[in-house]
Write a protein that holds these residues in place. Sequence first.
Motif, mmCIF file in Angstrom:
data_model
loop_
_atom_site.group_PDB
_atom_site.id
_atom_site.type_symbol
_atom_site.label_atom_id
_atom_site.label_comp_id
_atom_site.label_asym_id
_atom_site.label_seq_id
_atom_site.Cartn_x
_atom_site.Cartn_y
_atom_site.Cartn_z
ATOM 1 N N GLU A 11 0.839 -1.200 0.000
ATOM 2 C CA GLU A 11 0.000 0.000 0.000
ATOM 3 C C GLU A 11 0.875 1.251 0.000
ATOM 4 O OE1 GLU A 11 -2.431 -0.597 3.462
ATOM 5 O OE2 GLU A 11 -3.927 -1.749 2.336
ATOM 6 N N GLU A 12 1.954 1.229 0.768
ATOM 7 C CA GLU A 12 2.858 2.372 0.843
ATOM 8 C C GLU A 12 3.496 2.649 -0.522
ATOM 9 O OE1 GLU A 12 6.865 3.934 3.178
ATOM 10 O OE2 GLU A 12 5.999 1.994 3.711
ATOM 11 N N ARG A 15 0.983 4.282 -2.798
ATOM 12 C CA ARG A 15 0.798 5.696 -2.442
ATOM 13 C C ARG A 15 1.977 6.535 -2.919
ATOM 14 N NH1 ARG A 15 -1.099 3.490 2.395
ATOM 15 N NH2 ARG A 15 0.918 3.830 3.372
ATOM 16 N N ASP A 16 3.195 6.015 -2.714
ATOM 17 C CA ASP A 16 4.393 6.744 -3.152
ATOM 18 C C ASP A 16 4.401 6.936 -4.667
ATOM 19 O OD1 ASP A 16 5.216 6.842 -0.511
ATOM 20 O OD2 ASP A 16 6.758 5.282 -0.747
ATOM 21 N N GLU A 18 1.803 7.014 -6.655
ATOM 22 C CA GLU A 18 0.748 7.966 -6.998
ATOM 23 C C GLU A 18 1.163 9.402 -6.687
ATOM 24 O OE1 GLU A 18 -3.707 8.768 -5.405
ATOM 25 O OE2 GLU A 18 -3.263 6.699 -5.984
#
Length: 112
Positions: A11-12, A15-16, A18
Motif C-alpha cells: 500500500e505504501e 501511495r508513493d 501515486e
Amino acid sequence: MKYVLMFAETEEFARDLEAMSEPERQAAFEAVGRWFADHSAMITHHAHLRPAETATTLRLTGGDALITDGPFVEGKEVVSGYAEIDVADLDEALAVARTWPGCPVVEIRPIT
C-alpha cells in the motif's frame, strides 16, 4: 534451474507511486524497463497483472465451486507481475531479485 519472481506492491509503494510527479513516475517505469532489458538473457517470460480488483476467484470445496469477484485474499501486499527466469541456482535468482527497481517485495519460487 527455473524460478518465478513474483513482484508484490505494498500500500505504501502504491501511495508513493501515486504521489510522484509525472517525470518521476516515468523515470521509475524506465528503471523497470532497463531491468528487464539488462536481464533479458535469463528471462523466459514476464507479465504485468491487471489490478487485484479485476480478479475472479474460484474456490473448489467439497465438489462445489464458489466463484467470487476479487482476489483470493485481501491483503496489504498484492502480486502485480511476474518474471520467469532460467538461472544456475537460488543464489543467482536472489542476485537478480536484489536488483529489482520496482515494488518492494519479490517472492522467489522454483518452477518444477
